[in-house]
Design an enzyme around this catalytic site. Structure first.
Site, PDB file in Angstrom:
ATOM      1  N   TYR A 210      -4.875 -28.689  14.234  1.00 40.28           N
ATOM      2  CA  TYR A 210      -4.736 -27.791  13.144  1.00 40.28           C
ATOM      3  C   TYR A 210      -4.196 -26.487  13.310  1.00 40.28           C
ATOM      4  O   TYR A 210      -3.134 -26.224  13.053  1.00 40.28           O
ATOM      5  CB  TYR A 210      -6.061 -27.779  12.203  1.00 40.28           C
TER       6      TYR A 210
ATOM      7  N   SER B 221      -1.507 -20.999   8.365  1.00 41.40           N
ATOM      8  CA  SER B 221      -2.817 -20.346   7.807  1.00 41.40           C
ATOM      9  C   SER B 221      -3.403 -19.468   9.121  1.00 41.40           C
ATOM     10  O   SER B 221      -2.683 -19.236  10.062  1.00 41.40           O
ATOM     11  CB  SER B 221      -3.343 -21.814   8.236  1.00 41.40           C
TER      12      SER B 221
HETATM   13  N1  LIG Z   1      -7.482 -24.525   1.459  1.00 34.61           N
HETATM   14  C1  LIG Z   1      -7.328 -23.687   2.375  1.00 34.61           C
HETATM   15  O1  LIG Z   1      -8.552 -23.024   2.816  1.00 34.61           O
HETATM   16  C2  LIG Z   1      -6.110 -23.495   3.440  1.00 34.61           C
HETATM   17  C3  LIG Z   1      -5.969 -22.433   4.294  1.00 34.61           C
HETATM   18  C4  LIG Z   1      -5.232 -22.124   5.077  1.00 34.61           C
HETATM   19  C5  LIG Z   1      -4.157 -22.933   4.746  1.00 34.61           C
HETATM   20  N2  LIG Z   1      -4.049 -23.909   3.984  1.00 34.61           N
HETATM   21  C6  LIG Z   1      -2.873 -24.762   3.772  1.00 34.61           C
HETATM   22  O2  LIG Z   1      -2.322 -24.764   2.480  1.00 34.61           O
HETATM   23  C7  LIG Z   1      -1.745 -25.949   2.161  1.00 34.61           C
HETATM   24  C8  LIG Z   1      -2.238 -26.577   0.892  1.00 34.61           C
HETATM   25  O3  LIG Z   1      -3.605 -26.839   1.108  1.00 34.61           O
HETATM   26  P1  LIG Z   1      -4.772 -27.173   0.109  1.00 34.61           P
HETATM   27  O4  LIG Z   1      -6.017 -26.738   0.335  1.00 34.61           O
HETATM   28  O5  LIG Z   1      -4.005 -27.075  -1.419  1.00 34.61           O
HETATM   29  O6  LIG Z   1      -4.792 -28.748   0.426  1.00 34.61           O
HETATM   30  P2  LIG Z   1      -5.462 -29.988  -0.733  1.00 34.61           P
HETATM   31  O7  LIG Z   1      -5.553 -31.223   0.088  1.00 34.61           O
HETATM   32  O8  LIG Z   1      -6.119 -29.502  -1.946  1.00 34.61           O
HETATM   33  O9  LIG Z   1      -3.837 -30.262  -1.414  1.00 34.61           O
HETATM   34  C9  LIG Z   1      -2.723 -30.830  -0.505  1.00 34.61           C
HETATM   35  C10 LIG Z   1      -1.731 -31.472  -1.472  1.00 34.61           C
HETATM   36  O10 LIG Z   1      -0.739 -32.242  -0.493  1.00 34.61           O
HETATM   37  C11 LIG Z   1      -0.584 -33.343  -0.794  1.00 34.61           C
HETATM   38  N3  LIG Z   1      -0.116 -33.937   0.592  1.00 34.61           N
HETATM   39  C12 LIG Z   1      -0.778 -34.136   1.721  1.00 34.61           C
HETATM   40  N4  LIG Z   1      -0.160 -34.709   2.602  1.00 34.61           N
HETATM   41  C13 LIG Z   1       1.037 -35.024   2.236  1.00 34.61           C
HETATM   42  C14 LIG Z   1       2.117 -35.621   2.605  1.00 34.61           C
HETATM   43  N5  LIG Z   1       2.211 -36.130   4.062  1.00 34.61           N
HETATM   44  N6  LIG Z   1       3.435 -35.505   1.738  1.00 34.61           N
HETATM   45  C15 LIG Z   1       3.032 -35.451   0.571  1.00 34.61           C
HETATM   46  N7  LIG Z   1       2.222 -34.640   0.161  1.00 34.61           N
HETATM   47  C16 LIG Z   1       1.155 -34.623   0.957  1.00 34.61           C
HETATM   48  C17 LIG Z   1      -1.841 -33.953  -1.169  1.00 34.61           C
HETATM   49  O11 LIG Z   1      -1.538 -35.124  -1.892  1.00 34.61           O
HETATM   50  C18 LIG Z   1      -2.291 -32.880  -2.459  1.00 34.61           C
HETATM   51  O12 LIG Z   1      -1.787 -32.974  -3.425  1.00 34.61           O
HETATM   52  C19 LIG Z   1      -1.792 -26.719   3.536  1.00 34.61           C
HETATM   53  O13 LIG Z   1      -0.557 -26.981   4.142  1.00 34.61           O
HETATM   54  C20 LIG Z   1      -3.063 -26.186   3.976  1.00 34.61           C
HETATM   55  O14 LIG Z   1      -2.842 -26.317   5.637  1.00 34.61           O
HETATM   56  C21 LIG Z   1      -5.118 -24.178   3.219  1.00 34.61           C
END
Ligand SMILES: NC(=O)c1ccc[n+]([C@@H]2O[C@H](COP(=O)([O-])OP(=O)(O)OC[C@H]3O[C@@H](n4cnc5c(N)ncnc54)[C@H](O)[C@@H]3O)[C@@H](O)[C@H]2O)c1
Length: 274
Positions: A155, A142
């Site tokens: 985070y 991120s």
């Molecule tokens: N959305 C953003 O703005 C953003 C920005 C930077 C980084 N990220 C990173 O991208 C990745 C995905 O984020 P997102 O926004 O799609 O999140 P989200 O919450 O929409 O989806 C995350 C998915 O991961 C699964 N999950 C969470 N914890 C888990 C665990 N312990 N074991 C198995 N599955 C698990 C959830 O059930 C869900 O299906 C993450 O690593 C997040 O930190 C997101």
């Protein structure tokens, strides 16, 4: 198709960015092991993919549980007979003041974002080395791991650690033919940010991202698939920001619109500014 018959395992596959990555990998012809702790979401996704004739193995697991994660990696290898690609995408976050964080926030967030990712990376690398596979691993970090942003005391460091682990793994595994890269998304419109971002957060992102918008999950998926593919064969240890210009930005305003609205047009006046 670019990734025809290659086998990928994607964590956090059932929603958001993970789901978009799965969609791109499926279109590129990959066979897919999908890990998520959301059993229902995973079952729905697997059914939809099977309807498109994608060879898919859903694996309900919590990446923060070492044995569950390691078992999922081994099951994927057993089912498909090979393992070529890993996308460590599962992640969790919280946004609150540093002074309100407690150690349980750190434990919970690091358990998923860093420790679970490490276990998957290590188990997959062991299998790839044993099989003689020239594999590719992409970790989802991120921009919070690159910059100090408000509210991310746990985070942010978890993602900074992901970036450094990516670099360490890339240099150690390069001689074995395994590439390890990361993507660092800016704000992406997913369920995670609906929970994590308050109105002030949203306004700050829209001000500070030069493109003036949240990204789409597919914007990140495209970068991940590039890093997994042969076009990136000389790319390892890299962190690809996917952030609408956020990490590149300094002082920001729309100079063209301001000039059009009648501000002094003499550019030389600006030369003394800093
Ligand atoms: N959305 C953003 O703005 C953003 C920005 C930077 C980084 N990220 C990173 O991208 C990745 C995905 O984020 P997102 O926004 O799609 O999140 P989200 O919450 O929409 O989806 C995350 C998915 O991961 C699964 N999950 C969470 N914890 C888990 C665990 N312990 N074991 C198995 N599955 C698990 C959830 O059930 C869900 O299906 C993450 O690593 C997040 O930190 C997101």
């Amino acid at each position: 198709m670019e990734l025809e018959n290659r086998v990928a395992i994607v964590t956090g596959a059932a929603a958001g960015i993970g789901r978009a990555i799965v969609d791109r990998l499926a279109r590129a012809g990959a066979r897919l092991a999908l890990v998520d702790r959301d059993a229902e979401g995973l079952a729905r996704l697997a059914a939809a993919l099977e309807g498109r004739r994608v060879d898919v193995l859903p694996l309900v697991a919590d990446v923060a549980r070492e044995e569950e994660m390691a078992t999922a990696i081994r099951e994927a290898r057993t089912r498909f007979g090979q393992l070529d690609m890993v996308v460590n995408n599962a992640g969790v976050g919280v946004e609150k003041p540093l002074l309100d964080h407690d150690l349980d926030d750190f434990r919970r967030i690091f358990a998923v974002n860093l420790f679970g990712l490490f276990v998957a990376l290590r188990e997959a690398a062991r299998i790839m080395i044993a099989d003689g596979t020239r594999g590719a691993i992409v970790n989802v970090a991120s921009v919070a791991g690159l910059r100090g942003s408000v509210g991310r005391a746990a985070y942010g460091p978890s993602k900074a650690a992901v970036i450094n682990l990516t670099q360490v793994a890339a240099v150690e595994l390069a001689p074995r033919g395994i590439r390890v890269n990361a993507v660092a998304p800016g704000p992406i419109a997913t369920a995670m940010v609906q929970v994590m971002h308050r109105p002030e957060t949203r306004a700050a992102w829209l001000r500070q991202v030069p493109q003036g918008r949240y990204g789409e999950p597919d914007d990140v998926a495209a970068a991940v698939v590039y890093l997994l593919g042969d076009g990136a064969r000389f790319v390892t240890g890299h962190v690809l920001v996917v952030d609408g210009g956020f990490a590149a930005a300094g002082m920001l305003y729309d100079i063209a619109a301001t000039a059009a609205a009648g501000s002094p047009a003499d550019g030389r006046k600006g030369e003394r500014g800093s």
